[in-house]
Design a protein around this motif. Sequence first.
Motif, short mmCIF file in Angstrom:
data_model
loop_
_atom_site.label_atom_id
_atom_site.label_comp_id
_atom_site.label_asym_id
_atom_site.label_seq_id
_atom_site.Cartn_x
_atom_site.Cartn_y
_atom_site.Cartn_z
N PHE A 10 -21.68 29.64 9.13
CA PHE A 10 -20.72 30.72 8.90
C PHE A 10 -19.93 30.46 7.62
N ALA A 11 -19.46 29.23 7.44
CA ALA A 11 -18.71 28.89 6.22
C ALA A 11 -19.57 29.09 4.98
N GLU A 12 -20.85 28.73 5.06
CA GLU A 12 -21.76 28.93 3.94
C GLU A 12 -21.97 30.42 3.67
N TYR A 13 -22.05 31.20 4.73
CA TYR A 13 -22.25 32.65 4.58
C TYR A 13 -21.05 33.29 3.89
N ILE A 14 -19.84 33.00 4.35
CA ILE A 14 -18.67 33.65 3.74
C ILE A 14 -18.38 33.12 2.35
N SER A 15 -18.99 31.98 2.01
CA SER A 15 -18.83 31.41 0.66
C SER A 15 -19.99 31.81 -0.25
N ASP A 16 -20.84 32.74 0.22
CA ASP A 16 -22.00 33.21 -0.53
C ASP A 16 -22.97 32.08 -0.89
N ARG A 17 -23.14 31.12 0.01
CA ARG A 17 -24.09 30.04 -0.23
C ARG A 17 -25.28 30.12 0.73
N ARG A 18 -25.51 31.30 1.33
CA ARG A 18 -26.64 31.50 2.24
C ARG A 18 -27.65 32.43 1.56
N PRO A 19 -28.91 32.40 2.01
CA PRO A 19 -29.91 33.28 1.37
C PRO A 19 -29.71 34.76 1.70
N PHE A 20 -28.95 35.06 2.76
CA PHE A 20 -28.70 36.44 3.14
C PHE A 20 -27.22 36.74 3.05
N LYS A 73 -35.57 34.17 13.88
CA LYS A 73 -35.47 32.72 13.73
C LYS A 73 -34.19 32.33 13.00
N LEU A 74 -33.81 33.13 12.01
CA LEU A 74 -32.59 32.86 11.26
C LEU A 74 -31.37 32.83 12.17
N PHE A 75 -31.30 33.77 13.11
CA PHE A 75 -30.16 33.88 14.00
C PHE A 75 -30.41 33.21 15.35
N GLU A 76 -31.42 32.37 15.43
CA GLU A 76 -31.74 31.56 16.60
C GLU A 76 -32.03 32.37 17.85
#
Length: 148
Positions: free
Chosen positions: A90-100, A132-135
Amino acid sequence: MEALLALNPESPTTTFLAVLECVAKHQLFEIPAALRPFVAVDHRPEAIAAEEIIGVEESEPADGTELDSPASLEAWRAFLETPFRQTIPFAEYISDRRPFGTHQGVKGLEFERVLVILDDSDARGFLFSYEKLFEAKPLSDTDAQASC
């Protein structure tokens, strides 16, 4: 601190509730009012079980917020039952460090919330899987090797 550090953050059984209970048990931090119904603090014999939330009457704390309404308690319970391992993604997502991410210019500030439906069958992609991404679906052996 040792008890908190002993929790395995990668285990699906380590939930936010397990972390909260550890913090409360060892009095590492003051537990916010909204979370107190879920842990044994302030001389309460036990935390509120999920089944008991339905019977809780609407009430407002002295400051006027609705921290302990049934809907609020159910929302907190749902959050606390999620795996703690979701914190880093989640932290990576809100920091724009995720592929999506959500980078559409279509959604403006006029909408408070936007619902996005992710469907592998309509994605036309073969290099990734939303399930798979969201388990929602386990990784294959090949996926697991690629993520190492």
